[in-house]
Each structure stands twice: as C-alpha cells, then as structure tokens.
Write a protein that holds these residues in place. Structure first.
Motif, PDB file in Angstrom:
ATOM      1  N   ASN A 253       0.663  -1.399   0.034  1.00 41.41           N
ATOM      2  CA  ASN A 253       0.131  -0.021  -0.003  1.00 41.41           C
ATOM      3  C   ASN A 253       0.959   1.101  -0.036  1.00 41.41           C
ATOM      4  O   ASN A 253       0.752   2.054  -0.864  1.00 41.41           O
ATOM      5  CB  ASN A 253      -1.030  -0.203   1.143  1.00 41.41           C
ATOM      6  N   VAL A 254       1.909   1.406   0.859  1.00 42.94           N
ATOM      7  CA  VAL A 254       2.745   2.457   1.015  1.00 42.94           C
ATOM      8  C   VAL A 254       4.134   1.883   1.336  1.00 42.94           C
ATOM      9  O   VAL A 254       4.540   1.320   2.271  1.00 42.94           O
ATOM     10  CB  VAL A 254       2.326   3.385   2.325  1.00 42.94           C
ATOM     11  N   GLN A 255       4.965   2.546   0.441  1.00 47.75           N
ATOM     12  CA  GLN A 255       6.371   2.241   0.424  1.00 47.75           C
ATOM     13  C   GLN A 255       7.068   3.825   0.864  1.00 47.75           C
ATOM     14  O   GLN A 255       6.965   4.668  -0.034  1.00 47.75           O
ATOM     15  CB  GLN A 255       6.819   1.828  -0.647  1.00 47.75           C
ATOM     16  N   LEU A 256       7.601   3.832   1.994  1.00 48.14           N
ATOM     17  CA  LEU A 256       8.257   5.171   2.543  1.00 48.14           C
ATOM     18  C   LEU A 256       9.675   5.132   2.029  1.00 48.14           C
ATOM     19  O   LEU A 256      10.281   4.044   2.197  1.00 48.14           O
ATOM     20  CB  LEU A 256       8.298   5.157   3.943  1.00 48.14           C
ATOM     21  N   VAL A 257      10.039   6.308   1.708  1.00 44.90           N
ATOM     22  CA  VAL A 257      11.483   6.539   1.132  1.00 44.90           C
ATOM     23  C   VAL A 257      11.880   8.111   1.561  1.00 44.90           C
ATOM     24  O   VAL A 257      10.974   8.883   1.368  1.00 44.90           O
ATOM     25  CB  VAL A 257      11.693   6.209  -0.053  1.00 44.90           C
ATOM     26  N   GLY A 258      13.076   8.279   1.467  1.00 46.74           N
ATOM     27  CA  GLY A 258      13.548   9.743   1.536  1.00 46.74           C
ATOM     28  C   GLY A 258      13.600  10.181   0.122  1.00 46.74           C
ATOM     29  O   GLY A 258      13.815   9.422  -0.710  1.00 46.74           O
TER      30      GLY A 258
END
Ligand code: MSP
Length: 648
Positions: A253-258
């Motif tokens: 659903n969500v892939q968090l990255v900088g």
C-alpha cells in the motif's frame, strides 16, 4: 483488507540517525493505524548489507564483512525494539531466502529478454553505488548526489532494459496520479523519465560482496548490483522466489522513502516489477530530509542527532510526536531541542495534559471520580458533532501521508474540550446546584479525550494507552469502532488519578556539544561507608535547625541582567521569585559572568534579607555563590525548578 507497509532497508555502514528514525516512525504509525482499524497488516523494515561500500567499511575495521554487517544490523534492530516499532519482519539482504528470491527474479527477467550482457564504462560513485553520465558530474568529476570523487569503471556487465519501460512508466504515472506522494514530487520523476532512460547495469565484477547470479547462468565473477538486490527485498520478504505464502500482501500500500532515493523507487522499482509481471505499489511516499539547528548533519561535523539520545532525554513518544507534527510530509525539517521543547510544552503539556488533569481534578471534587456520559448529548450535542466531524476527516490526511495535518486537526478536539470548560465553567454550575450540567461538561471532555486518544494511538501508543486506562477503557479495534465509527460514548467509569503525563520542560535536556567533545566523568573508587557514631564537628558557632530556617532561600529565575555603569564588579539583575513583581538584586559577579549569559538561568537567592543600597541602587536579596582560588561560581539547582521554590 490487506495492507503492506515498508521502510527502505538501511545501509549497515553506520548506526541509525534521526532520518532513519523518522521514516520508521511514519511507517510504524501507518501500520499501527491500519491494525487499529481492523486491516490485516504487514510491516517490513530491515537492513541493506551488500555492496562495495559495506565491504570497504568492514575492511577498514579489519573485520570479516559478514561479522561487520551482523553487528550493525543488530544495532538497527535493537533500536527499533527499544522504540517499540511494531515491525512484522526485519529483513536482511544477507538472508538466504532473500538471496534465493533475488536470483529467481534475475532469472525471470533474463528469461523474458529484459536482461542482456555487454560492457559498461562509466563514472561510478562507490558511496552512492551509482553510475552517472559525464553530463551530470560536478566540476572536477564529483558525484552529483554526494560530491565525492567518482572513478571510471569499465567492466563486463549484465544490463536491464530500462529504456523499454520508459513509455509504460509514463503511462502509469499518468493513470495513477497518487502513485508518488506528495504529488509535488511527481513532476520531478516524470521529467527525469521524459529525459530518456538508459539501460541499467545490474551486475558488477569489481567486488564480490553481493548476491551471485543464478547458477544456471554460470557467471561466478558477477554479483548483483546492490540496488537490484535491495529493491527486491520488498517482495522476497513475502517469499518471492522461495515460499510464496505471504505474496498475497503484494502490492504494497505504502512504501516510504527519503527524497534522495525516490528515483530508485519510482523508476527502477516499478520497471523491475513490470518485467516480473507483478503489480505496482499503490503509493511511494517520499519524505524530506532533517537538518540539525539549520545545518546538514554529517559525521565529520559531529552534529548527527542520535535518536537514542533524544528518546532517552525527552521520551520516544514525545520525539515521535514532534517529528510528525513539526514538518509537512515531503518537506525538509529542522531538529532543534528548542523546537521539540516548544511542541512538548504547548501541544502535549498545555493542550492535552492540562485537559486530562482538569477533569481528573473536577471529577474528584464533584463526583468522587465517577464519570457518567448520560447527559452529554443533552447539554453538549454541538461540541460532540463538531468533534465527530473532525475525527471522521482524519483518515483522508493519513491516506495522503499528511501526518502534520492529521495532528493539527486532531488537536482541534482538545480545543473544543478546553473551550467547553471555559464557557460552561462547571465550578459555577456546581455552586448553583446545577450538578447535572457540571458533570455533563466533565463527561464531555472525558469522551473527547477518549476519542482523541484512539486517533492519537498510532503516534503515541503507550501514552494513549495510559490515558485510556485512566478513562476506564482500552484502545482496540472494538473501541475504535464504538467511539469513532459509531460515535458512541464511554460507559460509566471511575477515572484514575494519574500523575501529569507531560511535565513541562524548561531548558534543553540534552548535551548540545558533539559527542566526541563530552568528557567522560572520571571514575572514582568509592570507600566503604561506615556508620559514624560520634560527631567530630566543633560545636563552636553552631546554630539550630530553627535558626537555619529563619533564612529564606529560594530559587530565582534571572529575567534580565545589566552591567552597572562605572563598576567593574557589579551586575544589576531582575530575578523572578514567583512573586507579583521581580526583585532587583545587585550582585558582585561581573568579573565572572557576563550579563547576557545569566538571562534565563536560575540562581539560589537569600530572599529575606533587609533591602540594602549598593552604589545608590536598591538590592532586594543576595545570590549564593562559591569562591575559591580558581574563581567564583553561582550555586544553581541541578534541574530547573519553579521560580520561588524554597531551598532547604
Ligand atoms: N539502502 C538504501 C535504501 C535501499 S531501499 C531498497 C539507503 N539506505 S540509507 O541508510 O542510506 O538511507 C535510508 C533512508 O534514510 C533513506 O530513505 C534516506 O532518505 C533516509 N535519510 C538519510 N539521511 C536522512 C536525513 N538527514 N533526514 C531524513 N532522512 C534521511 O539509501
């Protein structure tokens, strides 16, 4: 619904800093919220352990690479455990199942014609594990991302046909405007892809610390490019290429990255997935970078903020709250102790903490701690409706990863509570014998606190569990359904008298100097303490304890300080002793302290001395100091105390 949430996997060439903690906090918040609302949730984090950078870092320490990776990986995992991060899996790219999965993916891409063998010559940055075209290099050949020197590498390599995916990617971005969050970052990716995609070199022969190619290809010299290896973790963690039992959590659903690694996740990663015939994640969320006191953090400057230190001094949940409330998702943020303290004092202590303390105090006085929601709808339907409107809007902010807006809105529920107390003044109603109304206001606030705690739970899990416990309920999917979805009220309960959850912080609690500059306290051998039977103190000049207490010693806060003209010794101070107006104190300390350095600090004051005049100026007290051959120093409380606190 199944909900899969991931953080990037962190390089094991150094320990975690607040940037890593930030991503992990956001992911943990999303995962906790997802579980709370009843979704089947899987939360993945882990460490990225292959590549030249890690190999070189281990070499420098003369350690076997695996041993080095084991040690640093454990520091990440331990930190997340200390922070109570609710990950379901901690993946390591050195895990055998991961390696097997990456090989299976490579083979599949090779079989369907997306991987071919050629030669690569280019400018390679070891630190970023990336090749850069000549045109992108800085003057002098430095890496455009990190500025470090690049080296020319020519080697045999396998390539991934990234160019083939240029059009499908652009079509995908077009059809899925919510794929890249915040939406403001989308254009950046689109123009990069429109600028043309070269095929990507995905193997290396210049080092060996990586996943080897599948045996069937018989290429023992080649290891996988670290980004191909690393990105695949998101599916190998679910069993891709080995035991595929959890693959039904895919797509994420969500892939968090900088923001610095958005390109890898919004271009390479979807292209790899398309090649493998797998669906694409719903959202790639790119957050901004944290600086410290306005400066970029770097090991060489010694200004990297250690998340463990922050949590030790301020509490992990306050820290978490600060990071998510302070910065709009996607923008850069600045960490300073002042900003953290301000948030703690104003949002947590004033708005939330005080509200809870006030209803504990009122219910103690008016109803022996019993709180009953029976008349809340009758007297406070407007406040309840307003709160429900806010609470049901929150989900939208979370969907767009706008956590700061989520919290900003949530805090309006506390404003409704505080306003209701001021406007309905339960203490007046009690005096007038309108007990039902007074108790309804207290119960309204208890319900507002309960509902807000449910929605704050994913950000401050343990603090809100304590609040819920005081309010006689537990935060679960059932209570979420009852209090938020069904807009229900608390059953009658006895409120618990708990100590204030958010004591005010007056000054920075953490040492500001870089760690290396903090001197270690000398070790002291402690002699055995024997019980002393007879006093050896001379009795001459001794006073009784009553005589001692005739002296009133108080803690004072210096509000202002000025040099006394024509005096090399005196400073004129204004000192707050918690009285109606500050005292003027003339102190002979100018040789040892500048006026400026005293403002805002605390001192110990003899408060019941007869006022005296020094150089014609009134002095209404004396400041305590100690003097020896090395000079004079003020006597101060070890921790900040309220102005006027007595010393004794
Ligand atoms: N190993 C790769 C990610 C592979 S994911 C398949 C990597 N690791 S990293 O340890 O260097 O960085 C991990 C994350 O930390 C990145 O998302 C990066 O943006 C983030 N941050 C590093 N420094 C940061 C700040 N100063 N502030 C916020 N985030 C920062 O890249």
């Amino acid at each position: 619904m199944k909900n899969y949430i991931t953080t990037p996997i962190y390089y094991v060439n150094g320990e975690a800093h607040i940037g890593h903690a930030y991503t992990t906090f956001i992911a943990d918040t999303l995962a906790r919220h997802s579980r709370l609302i009843g979704n089947e949730t899987y939360f993945l984090t882990g460490t990225d352990e292959h590549g030249q950078k890690i190999e070189e870092a281990a070499k420098k320490l003369e350690k076997p690479t695996q041993e080095f990776a084991d040690e640093i990986s454990a520091t990440f995992r331990n930190l997340w455990d200390e922070f109570d991060i609710s990950y379901d899996q901690f993946i390591r790219t050195t895990d055998e199942t991961h390696k097997k999965g990456v090989q299976a993916a490579f083979l599949k891409m090779h079989e369907n014609g997306d991987i071919y063998k050629d030669f690569y010559e280019g400018n390679y940055c070891v630190s970023c594990e990336s090749f850069f075209p000549e045109s992108q290099l800085m003057d002098g050949g430095g890496c455009p991302d990190c500025g470090r020197a690049t080296t020319i590498v020519k080697e045999e390599s396998y390539f991934f046909r990234l160019s083939k995916y240029e059009k499908p990617l652009l079509e995908y971005y077009e059809a899925h405007p919510e794929f890249i969050l915040p939406k403001s970052r989308r254009n950046e990716v689109i123009s990069f892809v429109k600028g043309g995609l070269n095929d990507l070199s995905v193997t290396r022969t210049s080092f060996s610390w990586g996943v080897h190619l599948p045996e069937s290809l018989n290429e023992p010299k080649h290891v996988m490019y670290v980004w191909l290896d690393a990105l695949m973790n998101y599916v190998t963690a679910l069993g891709y290429g080995s035991d595929e039992a959890k693959m039904d959590f895919w797509p994420a659903n969500v892939q968090l990255v900088g923001k610095d690694i958005l390109r890898f996740h919004a271009i390479y990663w979807p292209a790899f997935l398309m090649s493998l015939g797998l669906p694409l994640p719903k959202h790639i969320g790119a957050h901004g970078w944290w600086t410290r006191d306005g400066e970029k953090m770097s090991k060489s400057k010694g200004n990297v903020v250690d998340p463990r230190e922050v949590s030790k001094h301020y509490g992990v949940e306050n820290f978490r709250y600060f990071m998510m409330r302070e910065v709009p998702f996607g923008q850069d943020g600045d960490f300073s102790q002042r900003a953290l303290i301000d948030r703690m004092n104003s949002d947590l202590s004033n708005d939330l903490g005080n509200l809870l303390n006030r209803i504990i105090g009122m219910s103690e006085k008016y109803s022996d701690f019993v709180i009953d929601s029976i008349n809340v709808e009758k007297y406070h339907s407007k406040e309840l409706d307003d709160a429900h409107t806010i609470l049901s809007s929150l989900e939208n902010y979370l969907g767009e990863l706008q956590l700061h807006r989520y919290l900003e809105e949530l805090w309006k529920v506390f404003t409704i509570g505080n306003k209701a107390i001021e406007e309905h003044a339960p203490w007046v109603k009690i005096k007038e014998g309108r007990n039902d109304e007074a108790l309804a206001t207290v119960a309204l606030v208890a319900n507002l606190l309960a509902k807000a705690s449910v929605m704050l739970h994913s950000i401050m899990p343990s603090t809100t569990a304590t609040i819920a416990d005081a309010l006689g309920f537990e935060i679960t999917t059932e209570s979420y359904t009852k209090l938020i979805l069904n807009k229900g009220l608390l059953d009658t309960f006895t409120i618990k008298k708990i100590p204030p959850l958010f004591p005010r912080v007056d000054e920075p609690l953490m040492q500001e100097a870089p760690k290396a500059m903090i001197e270690e306290a000398p070790k002291v051998e402690h002699p055995v303490l024997e019980d002393k039977k007879e006093s050896t103190v001379s009795l001459e000049g001794l006073i009784t304890i009553d005589q001692f207490f005739q002296t009133s010693l108080k803690i004072g806060t210096v509000l202002n300080a000025q040099e006394v003209p024509k005096s090399s010794k005196l400073l004129k101070l204004q000192v707050d002793l918690g009285e109606d107006s500050p005292r003027q104190i003339i102190a002979g300390i100018r040789e040892y302290y500048s006026a400026e350095s005293l403002i805002g600090t605390q001192v110990c004051v003899v408060a019941n001395l007869k006022p005296a005049k020094l150089m014609g100026m009134l002095s209404e007290g004396m400041i305590l100091a100690a003097k020896d051959a090395d000079g004079l120093c003020l006597i101060r409380p070890e921790k900040t105390r309220l102005s006027g606190s007595s010393v004794g």
